[in-house]
Design a protein around this motif. Structure first.
Motif, PDB file in Angstrom:
ATOM      1  N   ASP A 197     -20.313  67.334  41.759  1.00  0.00           N
ATOM      2  CA  ASP A 197     -19.153  68.214  41.888  1.00  0.00           C
ATOM      3  C   ASP A 197     -18.334  67.793  43.112  1.00  0.00           C
ATOM      4  OD1 ASP A 197     -17.360  70.292  42.425  1.00  0.00           O
ATOM      5  OD2 ASP A 197     -18.774  71.859  41.820  1.00  0.00           O
ATOM      6  N   HIS A 198     -17.181  67.202  42.866  1.00  0.00           N
ATOM      7  CA  HIS A 198     -16.336  66.703  43.952  1.00  0.00           C
ATOM      8  C   HIS A 198     -15.753  67.838  44.788  1.00  0.00           C
ATOM      9  CE1 HIS A 198     -16.646  62.563  42.690  1.00  0.00           C
ATOM     10  NE2 HIS A 198     -16.430  62.956  41.450  1.00  0.00           N
ATOM     11  N   ASP A 199     -15.484  68.969  44.163  1.00  0.00           N
ATOM     12  CA  ASP A 199     -14.953  70.110  44.913  1.00  0.00           C
ATOM     13  C   ASP A 199     -16.005  70.640  45.888  1.00  0.00           C
ATOM     14  OD1 ASP A 199     -12.793  72.047  45.431  1.00  0.00           O
ATOM     15  OD2 ASP A 199     -14.262  73.494  44.660  1.00  0.00           O
ATOM     16  N   ALA A 200     -17.259  70.637  45.486  1.00  0.00           N
ATOM     17  CA  ALA A 200     -18.324  71.077  46.388  1.00  0.00           C
ATOM     18  C   ALA A 200     -18.413  70.145  47.593  1.00  0.00           C
ATOM     19  CB  ALA A 200     -19.658  71.133  45.651  1.00  0.00           C
ATOM     20  N   SER A 216     -24.566  71.548  44.115  1.00  0.00           N
ATOM     21  CA  SER A 216     -23.438  71.174  43.264  1.00  0.00           C
ATOM     22  C   SER A 216     -22.933  69.774  43.595  1.00  0.00           C
ATOM     23  CB  SER A 216     -22.299  72.184  43.415  1.00  0.00           C
ATOM     24  OG  SER A 216     -22.686  73.447  42.939  1.00  0.00           O
ATOM     25  N   ARG A 231     -15.961  68.413  48.826  1.00  0.00           N
ATOM     26  CA  ARG A 231     -14.775  68.719  49.636  1.00  0.00           C
ATOM     27  C   ARG A 231     -15.022  69.970  50.477  1.00  0.00           C
ATOM     28  NH1 ARG A 231     -11.019  72.194  49.842  1.00  0.00           N
ATOM     29  NH2 ARG A 231     -11.630  73.205  47.923  1.00  0.00           N
ATOM     30  N   GLN A 232     -15.635  70.969  49.879  1.00  0.00           N
ATOM     31  CA  GLN A 232     -15.919  72.200  50.615  1.00  0.00           C
ATOM     32  C   GLN A 232     -16.902  71.967  51.759  1.00  0.00           C
ATOM     33  OE1 GLN A 232     -16.633  75.795  48.278  1.00  0.00           O
ATOM     34  NE2 GLN A 232     -15.687  74.755  46.522  1.00  0.00           N
ATOM     35  N   LEU A 244     -23.657  74.699  47.588  1.00  0.00           N
ATOM     36  CA  LEU A 244     -22.687  73.606  47.669  1.00  0.00           C
ATOM     37  C   LEU A 244     -23.379  72.254  47.620  1.00  0.00           C
ATOM     38  CD1 LEU A 244     -20.184  74.908  50.378  1.00  0.00           C
ATOM     39  CD2 LEU A 244     -19.695  74.493  47.956  1.00  0.00           C
TER      40      LEU A 244
END
Length: 71
Positions: free
Chosen positions: A21-24, A16, A26-27, A13
């Motif tokens: 990677d914006h989703d990473a 990424s 967020r995670q 994560l």
């Protein structure tokens, strides 16, 4: 104790997120914000301040993540 699979997942994560990677990101927030918030609540008196500080910590993380090296 952190499981090796958890550590590997976090490293992926972070890698990424460093790559944009914006989703990473967020995670990472979803995974760690509750722990950070609980820690901050033990230091500050006002719950609203704890919320604000948690947000500030993750905002800073966005700008400084490139410096993070696991280990």
């Amino acid at each position: 104790m952190v499981a090796a699979s958890d550590e590997l997942a976090v490293r992926r994560l972070v890698r990424s997120a460093k790559a944009g990677d914006h989703d990473a990101m967020r995670q990472l927030y979803v995974r760690f914000a509750p722990h950070v918030h609980d820690y901050v609540k033990r230091i500050v008196v006002n719950p609203d301040d704890a919320d604000d500080l948690t947000q500030q910590i993750f905002a800073k993380l966005l700008t400084e993540l490139w410096r993070y090296e696991p280990g």
